[in-house]
Design a protein around this motif. Structure first.
Motif, PDB file in Angstrom:
ATOM      1  N   SER A 288      17.452  -0.342   4.466  1.00  0.00           N
ATOM      2  CA  SER A 288      16.818   0.867   4.981  1.00  0.00           C
ATOM      3  C   SER A 288      16.548   0.700   6.460  1.00  0.00           C
ATOM      4  N   LEU A 289      16.311   1.804   7.135  1.00  0.00           N
ATOM      5  CA  LEU A 289      15.995   1.772   8.555  1.00  0.00           C
ATOM      6  C   LEU A 289      14.551   1.332   8.747  1.00  0.00           C
ATOM      7  N   THR A 290      14.328   0.541   9.787  1.00  0.00           N
ATOM      8  CA  THR A 290      12.999  -0.006  10.058  1.00  0.00           C
ATOM      9  C   THR A 290      12.298   0.848  11.107  1.00  0.00           C
ATOM     10  N   PRO A 291      11.122   1.374  10.820  1.00  0.00           N
ATOM     11  CA  PRO A 291      10.394   2.160  11.837  1.00  0.00           C
ATOM     12  C   PRO A 291      10.109   1.302  13.068  1.00  0.00           C
ATOM     13  N   SER A 292      10.250   1.890  14.238  1.00  0.00           N
ATOM     14  CA  SER A 292       9.990   1.154  15.477  1.00  0.00           C
ATOM     15  C   SER A 292       8.514   1.250  15.849  1.00  0.00           C
TER      16      SER A 292
ATOM     17  N   ASP B  66       9.766   8.535  15.453  1.00  0.00           N
ATOM     18  CA  ASP B  66      10.724   8.546  14.345  1.00  0.00           C
ATOM     19  C   ASP B  66      11.974   7.730  14.652  1.00  0.00           C
TER      20      ASP B  66
ATOM     21  N   PRO C 249      14.221   4.735  14.684  1.00  0.00           N
ATOM     22  CA  PRO C 249      14.233   3.433  14.006  1.00  0.00           C
ATOM     23  C   PRO C 249      14.561   2.295  14.982  1.00  0.00           C
ATOM     24  N   GLN C 250      14.179   1.084  14.589  1.00  0.00           N
ATOM     25  CA  GLN C 250      14.507  -0.084  15.404  1.00  0.00           C
ATOM     26  C   GLN C 250      16.009  -0.197  15.610  1.00  0.00           C
ATOM     27  N   GLU C 251      16.778   0.094  14.551  1.00  0.00           N
ATOM     28  CA  GLU C 251      18.230  -0.086  14.611  1.00  0.00           C
ATOM     29  C   GLU C 251      18.883   0.856  15.620  1.00  0.00           C
TER      30      GLU C 251
END
Length: 322
Positions: A128-132, A173, A175-177
């Motif tokens: 999953s995407l990681t929240p920044s 919103d 994401p880190q990625e």
């Protein structure tokens, strides 16, 4: 992957490219309600600095059974299609933007479901995407600040452009990625900015021995030569002279619009009375405005080029003592 997407009874045939779905510019123009196939390409050319390589590319498409025959075509990812629709002014553009977002949400959900499907080797939770965090976004904030400073745009305006490009309601919103892609996008905006000319004649730089220096004119003992004096005088009035040229050009452009109106309307009416023709009203109007936009761009490029030539000539005159 072969599939079809339908919007308002218009069937789109996406191309699988780089593990994503891409739409041909021709099909995108049809879906947005344009009469001319090159309308989307014209939108891209007018706003090319807003697009990244993951939004649009030009590829070779092989049609038919003979794989030796290919044509080059511009394609747009779904994210790129959404940005094109942001610039479009057709009646269906707003509905198309909502539709593209729905398609993206559906594809994300299908991808998430596929990743969530258990396999015998599963021993961790689905990807999953990681929240920044604020700390994660600190380099991005600093780069956006540099963009605002060199472009003269408000910081908030730069943020809004970034959020629109990545379809974010809030920067939280992001994401880190996605942060590396966001940094690359902002850097591309900075690299696309025109290099500013020196704002003040007294700060005019001189390029010598691999570096820029202040001209000897700032030295009270310096005696400028006749060529330097003439070029410096021209430089001091360059700004007002170019503004006069721009005003004259804009006035001529407006006069052209006023004079050709009735003639152009009659030509369209005459074509319609005598024969079926591919030159529809929309086609002729789009071609007319495209050529006028091109003329404006070439005019501004010419003024910029002449400014650079004047600057270089003045530096040479100072360096040679002429």
């Amino acid at each position: 992957m072969e599939m079809a997407l339908t919007f308002n009874d218009v069937t789109l045939s996406p191309i699988s490219h780089q593990n994503n779905l891409w739409i041909r510019a021709v099909e995108l123009a049809h879906a947005l309600g344009y009469a001319q196939e090159n309308s989307v390409s014209r939108i891209y050319r007018s706003n090319s600095n807003e697009f990244t390589p993951d939004m649009t590319q030009v590829i070779e498409i092989f049609d038919g059974a003979d794989s030796a025959l290919s044509t080059k075509a511009r394609i747009f990812s779904l994210r790129g299609c959404h940005l094109v629709a942001m610039f479009a002014r057709t009646p269906v553009a707003k509905a198309f933007r909502r539709w593209v977002l729905d398609v993206l949400d559906k594809l994300d959900a299908e991808q998430h479901a596929a990743l969530s499907s258990p396999t015998p080797d599963d021993f961790t939770s689905p990807l999953s995407l990681t929240p920044s965090s604020v700390a994660d976004r600190k380099p991005l904030r600093a780069l956006v600040g540099s963009w605002a400073q060199v472009s003269g745009l408000p910081f908030a305006a730069c943020w809004n452009q970034l959020k629109a490009a990545f379809q974010l309601t809030s920067i939280r919103d992001l994401p880190q990625e996605w942060i590396p892609d966001a940094l690359a996008w902002v850097q591309a905006r900075i690299d696309a900015l025109p290099k500013a000319l020196p704002p003040q004649p007294e700060r005019l730089p001189l390029y010598r021995n691999g570096a820029f220096h202040l001209p000897p004119a700032n030295n009270p003992a310096h005696k400028p030569g006749p060529q330097e004096e003439a070029l410096m005088a021209l430089w001091k009035e360059w700004g007002s002279r170019t503004r006069e040229l721009e005003q004259l050009f804009n006035s001529l452009s407006r006069d052209l619009d006023a004079c050709r109106g009735k003639t152009f309307a009659y030509a369209i009416s005459d074509l319609g009375r005598h024969a079926d023709t591919a030159f529809s009203t929309d086609a002729m109007l789009e071609g007319l405005h495209a050529s006028q936009d091109t003329a404006c761009d070439l005019f501004r490029q010419a003024l910029h080029s002449m400014s650079r030539q004047l600057l270089l000539s003045l530096n040479v005159a100072v360096a040679m003592g002429r």
